[in-house]
Enzyme design. Structure first.
Site, PDB file in Angstrom:
ATOM      1  N   GLY B 475       7.575 -11.547 -27.440  1.00 57.37           N
ATOM      2  CA  GLY B 475       6.363 -12.224 -26.915  1.00 57.37           C
ATOM      3  C   GLY B 475       6.231 -12.233 -25.551  1.00 57.37           C
ATOM      4  NE  ARG B 655       5.091  -2.346  -8.931  1.00 59.20           N
ATOM      5  CZ  ARG B 655       5.055  -1.326  -9.318  1.00 59.20           C
ATOM      6  NH1 ARG B 655       6.080  -0.531  -9.485  1.00 59.20           N
ATOM      7  NH2 ARG B 655       3.918  -0.463  -9.412  1.00 59.20           N
ATOM      8  N   PRO B 659       0.664  -8.583 -14.314  1.00 62.00           N
ATOM      9  CG  PRO B 659      -0.453  -8.210 -12.517  1.00 62.00           C
ATOM     10  CD  PRO B 659       0.093  -7.507 -13.577  1.00 62.00           C
ATOM     11  CE  LYS B 660      -5.190 -10.776 -20.203  1.00 60.33           C
ATOM     12  NZ  LYS B 660      -6.298  -9.810 -20.522  1.00 60.33           N
ATOM     13  CD  GLN B 665       7.759 -13.491 -20.140  1.00 61.20           C
ATOM     14  OE1 GLN B 665       8.652 -14.230 -20.230  1.00 61.20           O
ATOM     15  NE2 GLN B 665       8.121 -12.468 -19.628  1.00 61.20           N
ATOM     16  CE  LYS B 728      12.436 -11.710  -5.916  1.00 58.95           C
ATOM     17  NZ  LYS B 728      12.799 -12.520  -4.896  1.00 58.95           N
ATOM     18  CB  VAL B 730       8.869 -12.698 -15.431  1.00 52.92           C
ATOM     19  CG1 VAL B 730       7.752 -13.492 -15.842  1.00 52.92           C
ATOM     20  CG2 VAL B 730       8.346 -11.753 -14.057  1.00 52.92           C
ATOM     21  CD  GLU B 732      16.232 -17.109 -18.809  1.00 53.38           C
ATOM     22  OE1 GLU B 732      16.653 -15.920 -18.270  1.00 53.38           O
ATOM     23  OE2 GLU B 732      17.418 -17.725 -19.181  1.00 53.38           O
TER      24      GLU B 732
END
Ligand SMILES: Cc1cc2nc3c(=O)[nH]c(=O)nc-3n(C[C@H](O)[C@H](O)[C@H](O)COP(=O)(O)OP(=O)(O)OC[C@H]3O[C@@H](n4cnc5c(N)ncnc54)[C@H](O)[C@@H]3O)c2cc1C
Ligand code: SF4
Lengths: 352, 765
Positions: B475, B655, B659-660, B665, B728, B730, B732
């Site tokens: 997901g 980076r 982005p969406k 997340q 880097k 995302v 967690e």
């Protein structure tokens, strides 16, 4: 789930005859019964499906005034019926504060009255439970009981009745219409559910085969429409049972309370009508001091059944808030979060 | 609402949706919404039979007898399995790849160490028959006293975990000498991943080859475990997991119920399906361990920290070892000349706890980020200001430069969007009718975990592109970002790229955990696609049948699925036309991120264990993602109920490949953090150690109505030291710091410090 017989009677007498045999259960919306069957908490041998019975899904005005709500009317349909919500706003608010939209679409009036407790040990078949297995003991008494009863409990069982719907109903003198082997009878909702005593397994006055056909609201119930609220404290904003709840209804004349109704939810094995508090309110000035006295009276007999003394104080506070809100007047529109003290949060969503 | 601050290098700058950095919607979305997506246990197989587990109802002791006769005689029953009937399985290695003890493995237990341990199983023709028969099994026990949880009087202080000790300077002495001293204990309860899709599998044997359809965050690691249990070659086990209904750390390892199902399938010669019930998802594997921490801070009057002494404890099981690294954030968030962190684990009668979104960092941040707020109030400095005063300019523990740390930017941007400057510092100073209003801030961080992956990229005759990898999409968006990576690298539209994941026959990938997959797999796909493109262009230039042959060009441009010369003066053909012209039906290239001269053994270790993961402090840099949460709560003064009414979070994940999806997340992490702060707690019965609220009506997670609009802002810049394309982590990051921000807001609203999660109403009335 165990094997069972499935019967779909065509008439009410057929239904009653079928269900009078031992090991039978009526199936309405199934939202409670099927969960209990899947978990092995109840294992009926015979399911009597009442969902196709004629005429039980109607709401009718009674000739002598008041309303008769068929046992198969879905919780959502009733709450969203505009004339019902206008006459009995606290009942509509209670319905919409219960469960989730999906469950309310399926759940019926009769099933809501007869839903079983949410005590975790009742659901855990490896734990003793007097309600599930009479005489085996009460695991909650010395177990996790933070949300258990503070009124009307016994050492045999400290569970609560979880319904929201029943709380304003009992306040408004609702009557349950029952068809049994010996014909039809009427029982007030206040007498319908039993306190546990030594027989917690006997939750209501129903006898084998008894079918709820309707719930009646007397003519007087609508007279509170302008000042009636249901308030529910729950740990999350939607899809959660009440920690405590209260229905309050007032008629006020010249700053004095002429009539008052008050009931509590989440505190006992039945929806709890607070008659002593009502007596104090009638004739008293419509102000906070009277509400505080009423709250003390409503909880005068309360004792913790375990790690839940906080519920007594919480119940007092919700009584005061519910009466204060009722006095302020029924909102013109159903709050975005029905029955929630947080309905005024900016951006509150109408999906409770 | 989402705001993009372009000047901070959000990689979506100017990018069109399909390129890396573009806001392409999830490519797997339509299949999931229409129900076309088929999940692992939805496979329809001929001859499928059903298994149901029977679990222990005591927390400690031994099974005396199991009465199976009635179950065996029940309709449809094919087999009743007990601890004694499963023979010949071998113990498998752990996820570090430590060689296992040469011992048999018993997925059904005779010696009971926790309530809910699998003791027996029934296999029947139908699921209903298996359930009915399972209810007929009677188990008797010899029960022994249990340590039900961390708070049990018998639990003791536990075992020191020396590897967790981090010390520099003389922390106790500096604390004793500090003019301002605070000390407090912070507790977090057992929490559960509660994925929507429960754990389960279908196992099928064909001779000595095993196929397992199972939701998995780590196909190759789980395949290895199955292979070792059943003593078959690794290549003989195929794991299939195309879609996963949520994992949050819980679906990375093969579990005992998988061994039971695969064993039954082999024994019966028929495919076996076994799915945990919802209550079993609370004991069939571990949630987040309960933790206790004490944080003492010594500081000067101006709020500058002089010493931090930190002691942590987490629970583990009787015979397993789970360490939840509680000093992970404590040791890096703030600059301090003196520091000491130590940790113990305590054995209790529970299933071994496991990974749950940001293990370690999550509870660690709850301690230090509440403690710094307490210090702020002690010295009378704004909670945001005190964080800036103690800003760590480099990693205080590793003593290395940060690769990138946009935390200052996160504080500044978040504070501005939230309107922090208007906050009145005094507790109980903001209200709206019956509601007390509180504003809280906290920071979060998560290390950049790096490993390696492989991918194949194929350009097919019709010009479409195929990407294959045994990594997975639970997901978070792997299907989508890998399509974007291949599309951008090859110069084709994203909708002509088909990404195939979730089959261990595909090129391999390591665990999808620790927020590492996107960085690893975009790198591998980028390499494979680059080499496919090189082949394509090379052939176009050199093949005599190519229309570009005569051009004598040394490069060509591929864009939007077409090939042309850079100056646009020659032919312009589609990829499909070129391939048919030169008589090729495909171009295929594989790519991986492994070091150049890796051996087959290196690769096997990399994909099936976590032992090859690169430390985040390797080389000259310390690599982490960072965030700052600004949260408003409303507390009903009479009822003590807390609701979150506003969240603004600024996050640095480097980076963003999309982005969406990253925002989605982040928001998911924040929502889970709200649940952790206010609702989630596994309640343990003190007598038999069972989780009392083992279902989703009683284990409360937030509903839509609990969640306000969440504003997330990316403040990251590309981090070349963290991954090939500059991202880097995302997944967690965003949960870290939410619970302390809420606890701090509750203090601001009410004047009460709640140091035990969750913050339930009776703690406030
Ligand atoms: C997750 C969850 C959350 C919930 N949250 C709430 C909540 O917040 N507040 C709340 O009030 N409720 C809540 N509910 C309970 C819900 O309201 C009840 O499940 C529902 O009202 C039961 O109605 P039903 O028609 O589905 O009954 P069924 O499940 O069909 O029947 C329930 C019982 O009533 C008997 N019965 C049904 N109809 C008749 C009849 N006419 N005559 C005689 N016997 C009959 C059945 O035999 C059975 O024993 C929740 C339920 C779930 C599952
Ligand atoms: S409180 Fe009642 S329902 Fe709960 S365990 Fe005791 S007897 Fe059973």
């Amino acid at each position: 789930m165990r094997d069972f017989d499935y019967i779909r009677p065509a008439t009410i007498p057929d239904a009653v005859a079928a269900a009078a045999q031992p090991g039978s259960a009526y199936l309405a919306g199934g939202t409670n019964l099927l969960d209990l069957m899947k978990g092995g908490i109840t294992s009926p041998e015979r399911i009597v499906d009442i969902t196709r019975l004629p005429e039980l899904d109607r709401v009718e005005e009674l000739p002598e005034g008041g309303l008769r709500i068929g046992a198969l009317v879905r919780n959502a349909d009733l709450a969203h019926d505009p004339s019902f919500a206008k006459a009995y706003p606290a009942v509509a608010e209670a319905l919409l504060s219960g469960a989730s939209a999906q469950l309310r679409n399926a759940a019926t009036v009769g099933g809501n009255l007869l839903q079983r407790t949410r005590c975790s040990y009742f659901y855990d078949t490896a734990s003793p439970c007097n309600r599930r297995e009479p005489g085996s003991g009460c695991s909650a008494l010395h177990g996790e009981n933070r949300l258990h009863a503070v009124l009307g409990w016994s050492e045999a069982c400290i569970a609560t009745h979880p319904s929201d719907f029943c709380v304003p109903l009992v306040a408004l003198d609702a009557v349950v219409e029952i068809e049994g082997k010996d014909g039809r009878r009427h029982v007030t909702l206040e007498e319908f559910h039993r306190l546990p005593g030594q027989t917690p397994q006997r939750e209501t006055v129903l006898e084998p085969g008894d079918l709820i056909v309707a719930v009646r609201l007397p003519a007087e119930a609508a007279s509170f429409a302008a000042n009636a609220r249901y308030l529910k404290v729950r740990e999350r904003t939607s899809y959660a049972f009440a920690v405590v709840s209260a229905a309050a209804a007032l008629t006020v004349e010249g700053g004095r309370i002429r009539a008052a109704r008050l009931a509590l939810g989440g505190v006992a094995a039945k929806p709890w009508r607070a008659r002593a508090a009502e007596a104090l309110l009638i004739g008293a000035p419509a102000e906070e001091a009277s509400f505080l006295r009423a709250a003390d009276a409503a909880l005068a007999e309360a004792t913790p059944s375990g790690d839940n003394a906080f519920k007594i104080e919480l119940a007092r506070r919700i009584v005061v808030r519910a009466l204060t809100s009722a006095l302020a007047g029924t909102p013109a529109l159903m709050p975005a979060l029905p029955a929630s003290p947080f309905s005024n949060i900016p951006g509150a969503r109408h999906d409770a | 609402m989402t705001v993009h601050i372009k000047s901070h290098g959000d990689a979506s700058d100017g990018a069109f949706a399909e390129a890396v950095g573009g806001r392409l919607s999830r490519v797997d979305g339509p299949a999931k919404i229409t129900g076309a997506a088929r999940y692992a246990v939805e496979q329809q197989l001929d001859g499928l039979v059903h298994a149901v587990l029977v679990d222990s109802t005591i927390a400690a002791g031994r099974v005396r007898a199991i009465e199976t006769a009635r179950a065996e005689a029940a309709p449809g029953v094919l087999k009743v399995l007990t601890p004694d009937s499963i023979v010949g399985l071998r113990t498998a290695s752990d996820w570090f790849g430590t060689p296992p003890p040469d011992k048999p493995y018993f997925p059904l237990a005779r010696d009971i160490t926790f309530s809910g341990q699998h003791v027996a199983a029934v296999v029947a023709e139908t699921f209903e028959q298996a359930v009915a028969a399972a209810a007929l099994i009677e188990i008797s026990y010899d029960e022994t006293p249990a340590i039900v949880d961390l708070n049990d009087a018998k639990a003791g202080d536990g075992i020191p975990v020396d590897a967790m000790t981090k010390e520099w300077g003389d922390a106790p002495a500096a604390f004793a000498a500090a003019p301002v001293r605070i000390c407090a204990a912070y507790n977090t309860p057992r929490e559960y991943q509660a994925p929507m899709e429960p754990h389960g599998l279908i196992a099928r044997w064909e001779d000595d080859r095993l196929t397992v359809w199972e939701p998995s965050q780590w196909l190759d690691g789980m395949a290895r475990t199955y292979a070792e249990w059943f003593s078959v070659p690794f290549e003989n086990v195929r794991l299939v997991s195309p879609y996963i209904g949520g994992g949050f750390g819980s679906k990375a390892l093969a579990l005992s119920h998988g061994a039971v199902a695969a064993y039954a399938a082999r024994m019966l010669g028929r495919p076996v399906k076994l799915v945990l019930t919802r209550p079993q998802t609370f004991t069939g594997y571990g949630g987040r361990a309960a933790t206790r921490q004490t944080v003492t801070i010594g500081a000067a009057q101006d709020g500058l920290i002089q010493s931090i002494v930190h002691r942590g404890v987490n629970e583990t099981s009787i015979d397993g070892m789970w360490v939840e690294p509680l000093g992970s954030v404590t040791s890096i968030m703030y600059a301090t000349p003196n520091f000491s962190s130590r940790q113990n684990v305590v054995r209790v009668n529970s299933v071994v706890p496991g990974a749950m979104r940001a293990p370690g960092e999550n509870p660690s941040a709850f301690g230090i980020e509440c403690a710094i707020d307490e210090l702020a109030y002690e010295v009378g400095i704004d909670p945001l200001e005190i964080r800036l005063r103690n800003y760590a300019e480099q990693d205080p523990h590793a003593r290395k430069a940060w690769s990138t740390r946009q935390l200052r930017e996160a504080f500044a941007t978040g504070a501005e969007r939230f309107g922090w400057a208007a906050r009145t510092p005094k507790p109980r100073s903001m209200r709206d009718g019956n509601q007390l209003i509180g504003w809280g801030v906290a920071a979060g961080t998560y290390p950049v975990r790096r490993a390696h992956g492989e991918a194949i990229v194929r350009i097919l005759a019709d010009g479409s592109v195929e990407v294959e990898s045994s990594s997975i999409d639970m997901g978070q968006g792997t299907y989508t970002i890998l399509a974007q990576t291949a599309a951008e690298t090859l110069g084709v539209p994203a909708d002509s790229v088909v990404v195939k994941l979730g089959d261990s026959r595909f090129p391999r990938a390591g665990v999808t955990g620790g927020s590492r997959l996107a960085g690893v797999m975009t790198g591998a796909v980028y390499k494979a696609a680059t080499s496919a493109l090189d082949q394509l262009v090379g052939l176009a230039i050199s093949d005599p049948r190519s229309p570009f042959h005569a051009l004598q060009a040394n490069t060509l441009v591929v864009a939007n699925g077409r090939i042309a010369s850079p100056r646009g003066d020659g032919p312009d053909v589609s990829i499909a036309e070129l391939l048919s012209g030169i008589g090729l039906d495909r171009i295929e290239a594989s790519g991986d991120t492994m070091p150049a001269n890796s051996t087959a053994e290196d690769r096997y270790k990399n994909y099936t264990t976590i032992s090859m993961a690169l430390p985040h402090t390797e080389g000259d840099y310390s690599r982490h993602s960072w965030c700052a949460h600004f949260i408003e709560v409303r507390v009903d003064e009479d009822f003590g109920t807390v609701r979150v009414s506003r969240v603004v979070s600024a996050l640095d994940s480097g980076r963003l490949y999309n982005p969406k999806l990253a925002e989605s997340q982040w928001k998911g992490g924040i929502i889970m953090g709200i649940g952790q702060a206010l609702l989630e707690e596994g309640i343990v019965d003190r007598r038999h150690g069972r989780i009392v609220n083992n279902n989703l009506a009683d284990y409360l997670v937030p509903t839509n109505a609990d969640i306000p609009d969440i504003e997330v802002i990316s403040v990251g810049i590309p981090d070349p030291h963290s991954s090939a394309l500059g991202g880097k982590g995302v997944g967690e990051l965003a949960i870290v710091g939410v619970a302390p921000a809420i606890a701090n807001a509750v203090f601001h609203a009410t004047g009460k410090r709640i140091r035990d999660l969750p913050i339930t109403l009776e703690k406030l009335i």
